[in-house]
Design an enzyme around this catalytic site. Structure first.
Site, PDB file in Angstrom:
ATOM      1  N   SER A  98      24.011 -83.242  38.411  1.00 28.96           N
ATOM      2  CA  SER A  98      25.225 -82.822  39.084  1.00 28.96           C
ATOM      3  C   SER A  98      25.351 -83.524  40.440  1.00 28.96           C
ATOM      4  O   SER A  98      25.393 -84.751  40.497  1.00 28.96           O
ATOM      5  CB  SER A  98      25.227 -81.292  39.194  1.00 28.96           C
ATOM      6  OG  SER A  98      26.457 -80.799  39.656  1.00 28.96           O
ATOM      7  N   HIS A 123      28.232 -84.305  35.345  1.00 31.89           N
ATOM      8  CA  HIS A 123      29.224 -83.437  34.708  1.00 31.89           C
ATOM      9  C   HIS A 123      30.347 -83.164  35.699  1.00 31.89           C
ATOM     10  O   HIS A 123      30.300 -83.586  36.844  1.00 31.89           O
ATOM     11  CB  HIS A 123      28.599 -82.143  34.170  1.00 31.89           C
ATOM     12  CG  HIS A 123      28.036 -81.229  35.216  1.00 31.89           C
ATOM     13  ND1 HIS A 123      27.372 -80.074  34.915  1.00 31.89           N
ATOM     14  CD2 HIS A 123      28.008 -81.295  36.577  1.00 31.89           C
ATOM     15  CE1 HIS A 123      26.985 -79.471  36.020  1.00 31.89           C
ATOM     16  NE2 HIS A 123      27.367 -80.194  37.046  1.00 31.89           N
TER      17      HIS A 123
END
Length: 195
Positions: A98, A123
């Site tokens: 992330s 993501h």
């Protein structure tokens, strides 16, 4: 963070005890470990600014082992990495997921590394909202704006098109260190420290 190890250095002036993070800072190494929040980001930003003041020409190593965290906290680190004069080399140790992966990709070109068994995951931003419908809409629009911003920066940092980044970040997209190199998030997989 639990127990913090100390190291003892012998100098001509006697023994000196350092916590391990202070000792690493002397070698221009900053460790980003764990979830990224405002407190962690403030510490990282302060260390980067300190090291720039110490020597604005010498590279800084940012070692990353993070599952990600708060977007605005991570963006404060990103902005500081770009603001300061020294190149910031990024090295993934363990995982960069992330916001951790985002920061890994933001190191100086040619100086973005990973150890061989690290995992990298990108993501789309996560968020939650509650309250009145109009408040939820405002938060939703902000998350969409941040998603576009981060995808744009990831596309600049990688070898991928904005469309490919948008597709790949729609869900969790895991990569090995070698796959992250091929994708363009890092420049090299390190086997041994060459210092």
């Amino acid at each position: 963070m639990g127990y913090i190890p100390y190291v003892i250095e012998n100098t001509d002036r006697g023994e000196r005890s350092y916590d391990i993070y202070s000792r690493l800072l002397k070698d221009r190494i900053v460790l980003l470990s764990g979830e990224i929040n405002d407190s962690v980001a403030s510490s990282i930003v302060a260390q980067l600014l300190f090291l720039e003041a110490e020597d604005p020409e010498k590279d800084i190593g940012l070692y990353i082992n993070s599952p990600g965290g708060v977007i605005t906290s991570g963006l404060s680190i990103y902005d500081t990495m770009n603001f300061i004069r020294p190149d910031v080399s990024t090295i993934c140790i363990g995982q960069a997921a992330s916001m951790g992966a985002f920061l890994l990709s933001c190191g100086a070109k040619g100086k973005r590394f990973s150890l061989p068994h690290s995992r990298i995951m990108i993501h789309q931003p996560l968020g939650g909202a509650q309250g009145q419908a109009s408040d939820i809409e405002i938060i939703s629009n902000e998350i969409i704006r941040l998603k576009g911003l981060m995808n744009s920066i990831l596309a600049q940092n990688s070898k991928q098109s904005l469309e490919r980044i948008a597709k790949d970040t729609d869900r969790d997209f895991y990569m090995s260190a070698l796959e992250a190199k091929e994708y363009g998030l890092i420049d090299k997989v390190l086997e041994k420290n060459v210092k």
